[in-house]
Enzyme design. Structure first.
Site, PDB file in Angstrom:
ATOM      1  N   ALA A  10      23.188  30.243  61.523  1.00 50.41           N
ATOM      2  CA  ALA A  10      23.360  29.579  60.225  1.00 50.41           C
ATOM      3  C   ALA A  10      23.877  28.162  60.419  1.00 50.41           C
ATOM      4  O   ALA A  10      24.711  27.681  59.652  1.00 50.41           O
ATOM      5  CB  ALA A  10      24.312  30.377  59.341  1.00 50.41           C
ATOM      6  N   ALA A  11      23.374  27.499  61.469  1.00 53.34           N
ATOM      7  CA  ALA A  11      23.870  26.156  61.783  1.00 53.34           C
ATOM      8  C   ALA A  11      23.034  25.043  61.179  1.00 53.34           C
ATOM      9  O   ALA A  11      23.434  23.873  61.213  1.00 53.34           O
ATOM     10  CB  ALA A  11      23.944  25.975  63.304  1.00 53.34           C
ATOM     11  N   ARG A  16      16.361  20.478  52.898  1.00 56.53           N
ATOM     12  CA  ARG A  16      15.335  20.666  51.866  1.00 56.53           C
ATOM     13  C   ARG A  16      15.894  21.309  50.603  1.00 56.53           C
ATOM     14  O   ARG A  16      15.299  21.206  49.534  1.00 56.53           O
ATOM     15  CB  ARG A  16      14.192  21.520  52.421  1.00 56.53           C
ATOM     16  CG  ARG A  16      13.323  20.799  53.446  1.00 56.53           C
ATOM     17  CD  ARG A  16      12.337  21.756  54.088  1.00 56.53           C
ATOM     18  NE  ARG A  16      11.503  22.435  53.104  1.00 56.53           N
ATOM     19  CZ  ARG A  16      10.751  23.498  53.386  1.00 56.53           C
ATOM     20  NH1 ARG A  16      10.749  23.994  54.632  1.00 56.53           N
ATOM     21  NH2 ARG A  16      10.015  24.067  52.457  1.00 56.53           N
ATOM     22  N   LYS A 336      36.058  40.473  26.233  1.00 58.13           N
ATOM     23  CA  LYS A 336      36.573  39.978  27.508  1.00 58.13           C
ATOM     24  C   LYS A 336      37.913  40.653  27.779  1.00 58.13           C
ATOM     25  O   LYS A 336      38.822  40.598  26.958  1.00 58.13           O
ATOM     26  CB  LYS A 336      36.744  38.454  27.450  1.00 58.13           C
ATOM     27  CG  LYS A 336      37.087  37.792  28.788  1.00 58.13           C
ATOM     28  CD  LYS A 336      38.571  37.775  29.140  1.00 58.13           C
ATOM     29  CE  LYS A 336      39.401  37.022  28.139  1.00 58.13           C
ATOM     30  NZ  LYS A 336      40.852  37.012  28.543  1.00 58.13           N
ATOM     31  N   ASN A 362      37.503  50.949  13.683  1.00 58.34           N
ATOM     32  CA  ASN A 362      36.402  50.135  13.164  1.00 58.34           C
ATOM     33  C   ASN A 362      36.863  48.689  13.061  1.00 58.34           C
ATOM     34  O   ASN A 362      37.858  48.397  12.399  1.00 58.34           O
ATOM     35  CB  ASN A 362      35.961  50.632  11.789  1.00 58.34           C
ATOM     36  CG  ASN A 362      34.767  49.848  11.261  1.00 58.34           C
ATOM     37  OD1 ASN A 362      33.619  50.176  11.538  1.00 58.34           O
ATOM     38  ND2 ASN A 362      35.030  48.809  10.494  1.00 58.34           N
ATOM     39  N   ALA A 365      33.320  42.798  10.520  1.00 56.46           N
ATOM     40  CA  ALA A 365      32.604  41.582  10.879  1.00 56.46           C
ATOM     41  C   ALA A 365      33.511  40.363  10.809  1.00 56.46           C
ATOM     42  O   ALA A 365      34.308  40.214   9.886  1.00 56.46           O
ATOM     43  CB  ALA A 365      31.407  41.392   9.950  1.00 56.46           C
ATOM     44  N   ASN A 371      44.059  35.424  21.251  1.00 57.61           N
ATOM     45  CA  ASN A 371      44.772  35.830  22.460  1.00 57.61           C
ATOM     46  C   ASN A 371      45.359  34.678  23.261  1.00 57.61           C
ATOM     47  O   ASN A 371      46.049  34.911  24.256  1.00 57.61           O
ATOM     48  CB  ASN A 371      43.834  36.636  23.368  1.00 57.61           C
ATOM     49  CG  ASN A 371      42.591  35.867  23.752  1.00 57.61           C
ATOM     50  OD1 ASN A 371      42.117  35.012  23.010  1.00 57.61           O
ATOM     51  ND2 ASN A 371      42.055  36.165  24.926  1.00 57.61           N
TER      52      ASN A 371
END
Length: 451
Positions: A10-11, A16, A336, A362, A365, A371
């Site tokens: 991997a040298a 490109r 999240k 529940n 909407a 937070n």
């Protein structure tokens, strides 16, 4: 398995690719191509893994820390010279050596095993080369071999004669050899060629001059040894890998409604009877249990979706999102670092961040958990069977009790007890006739302005 070591080259500078990120660290399915290769190597349990580095060495050293050692090639004088740089790291090792390339990420563990097994066949070849037969031989080096797979000559394309270029068996660059043989042969490789470099392939020719045979093993899938040197080749490799993962997912019992529009990560896990609708993206770290449905245009990353859950359409699950059995999130819902309990639901236009939602709750909407105060994150806890009315803001840290109701349009900043109703609204002001008088006045002004 006999003791073996892997040397991964991997040298190269990867010019490109035109990137500040090292070529072999560009991701396929969310995982660096180098790590794809190392995962296949690890299936066989190597005693040593050495990654030969050059340009961008610091990036690779960080990427392989704890999994491999690195050896520096400076200056870079060809592939044979690169392999020699690993010799010090393998001092005292007398087992087999696999030579691989960091930008050839899809080599299967079974192919590596086949190469090592061939090395210990009855005719005991000095070197085993992995060959392939592409549709277009391009600039690949050629393997001139007999019917029994014994190699008569290895030659780079630019040094090959017209008759040699007519051979369709190409050199992938991958090799296997015993450590002692490998480094002895490398020590006698010269650089009398068009590029003035020390070619790894010349170890076969040196062994042949010693009266020793080498053998070729041919992969049945030329895509397995496809190198990646440009953005276009990276895109083609991604497409190839995605096609494989889609087929694998369906073979394991998932239904993909429009397979070509679904994108997986290297570690995506789908259970049986999972349905995935069109245009779904799975980022790293997603597990989906049996009988879940992922509706269209949803994006999941670092999330766990429980049995029988429903996600989307147009939902986003970010790292730390957990949906327990039978939970549901609908369109334009984002989670999240939040847990949605069994049977709980948030059907529309909701943000749940740093939150814990109890079973059967529940979420109306337009509800959000507030937070973040600009400096720190805080948690919201919503009890089982709680009902959060539409357009509510839950200002963390806050706890909503079991069976509690938060009235629509409330901004809740203090804990709500079990079974309590909390309504946080400004008093409504009523002015009869005000709107009619306002419209009359404004229409009159507009008419005067036109006149």
């Amino acid at each position: 398995m006999r003791d073996f070591a892997a040397i991964i080259l991997a040298a190269g500078q990867g010019t490109r690719m035109k990137s500040s990120l090292h070529k072999v660290l560009h991701p396929i399915g969310g995982r660096a191509m180098l790590h794809h290769l190392m995962a296949s190597v690890d299936e066989l349990g190597p005693q040593h893994t050495v990654v030969v580095v050059g340009s961008g060495r610091e990036q690779i050293e960080g990427a392989v820390s704890g999994r491999a050692v690195t050896a520096l090639q400076e200056p870079q004088l060809g592939t044979g010279h690169a392999v020699q740089q690993a010799q010090a790291s393998l001092a005292g090792f007398s087992g087999d050596v696999l030579i691989l390339y960091g930008d050839v990420p899809f080599v299967r563990a079974s192919t590596m095993r086949k190469m090592l097994d061939r090395l210990h066949a009855d005719d005991a070849p000095a070197i085993v080369v992995l060959g392939f037969e592409p549709k277009d031989t391009l600039q690949y080096g050629r393997v001139i071999a007999g019917a029994d797979g014994t190699i008569e000559k290895m030659v780079e394309h630019k040094d090959a004669s017209e008759s040699e270029r007519a051979c369709r068996l190409c050199n992938s660059g991958l090799m296997a050899a015993r450590a002692d043989d490998l480094f002895d042969l490398l020590g006698r490789v010269g650089n009398d060629n068009a590029a003035g470099e020390y070619y790894l392939v010349d170890v076969v020719n040196v062994a042949r001059a010693d009266g020793r045979k080498s053998a070729v093993v041919i992969t049945d899938d030329a895509n397995e040894v496809a190198g990646i040197n440009s953005r276009a080749e990276l895109a083609r490799a991604e497409a190839q890998w995605q096609d494989f993962k889609r087929e694998e997912a369906m073979a394991n019992g998932a239904s993909l409604r429009a397979p070509e529009t679904v994108f997986f990560s290297w570690d995506t896990e789908l259970g049986r009877d999972v349905t995935v609708e069109p245009s779904v993206v799975f980022g790293p770290g997603v597990k989906v249990a049996d009988r879940a449905t992922i509706r269209g245009f949803s994006h999941l990353e670092g999330a766990i979706v429980g049995e029988g859950c429903e996600v989307g359409p147009f939902a986003r699950l970010r790292p730390g999102a957990v949906m327990e059995r039978g939970a549901k999130v609908g369109n334009f819902v984002e989670m999240k670092k939040a847990v949605l309990g069994e049977g709980a639901k948030a059907n529309h236009l909701t943000y749940l961040g740093d939150a814990e939602v109890g079973a059967g709750a529940n979420i109306g909407a337009g509800t959000i958990t507030c937070n973040y105060d600009g400096y720190f994150k805080y948690k919201t806890v919503i009890g089982p069977r709680a009902f959060i009315g539409s357009n509510s803001a839950l200002i963390a840290p806050v706890r909503i009790g079991a069976d509690a109701i938060v009235a629509a349009g409330s901004a809740v900043s203090r804990d709500v007890a079990d079974g309590e109703l909390r309504m946080v609204r400004a008093e409504q002001l009523v002015k009869p006739g005000w709107a009619d008088r306002f419209h009359d006045t404004m229409k009159k002004k507009k008419a005067e302005k036109k006149a």
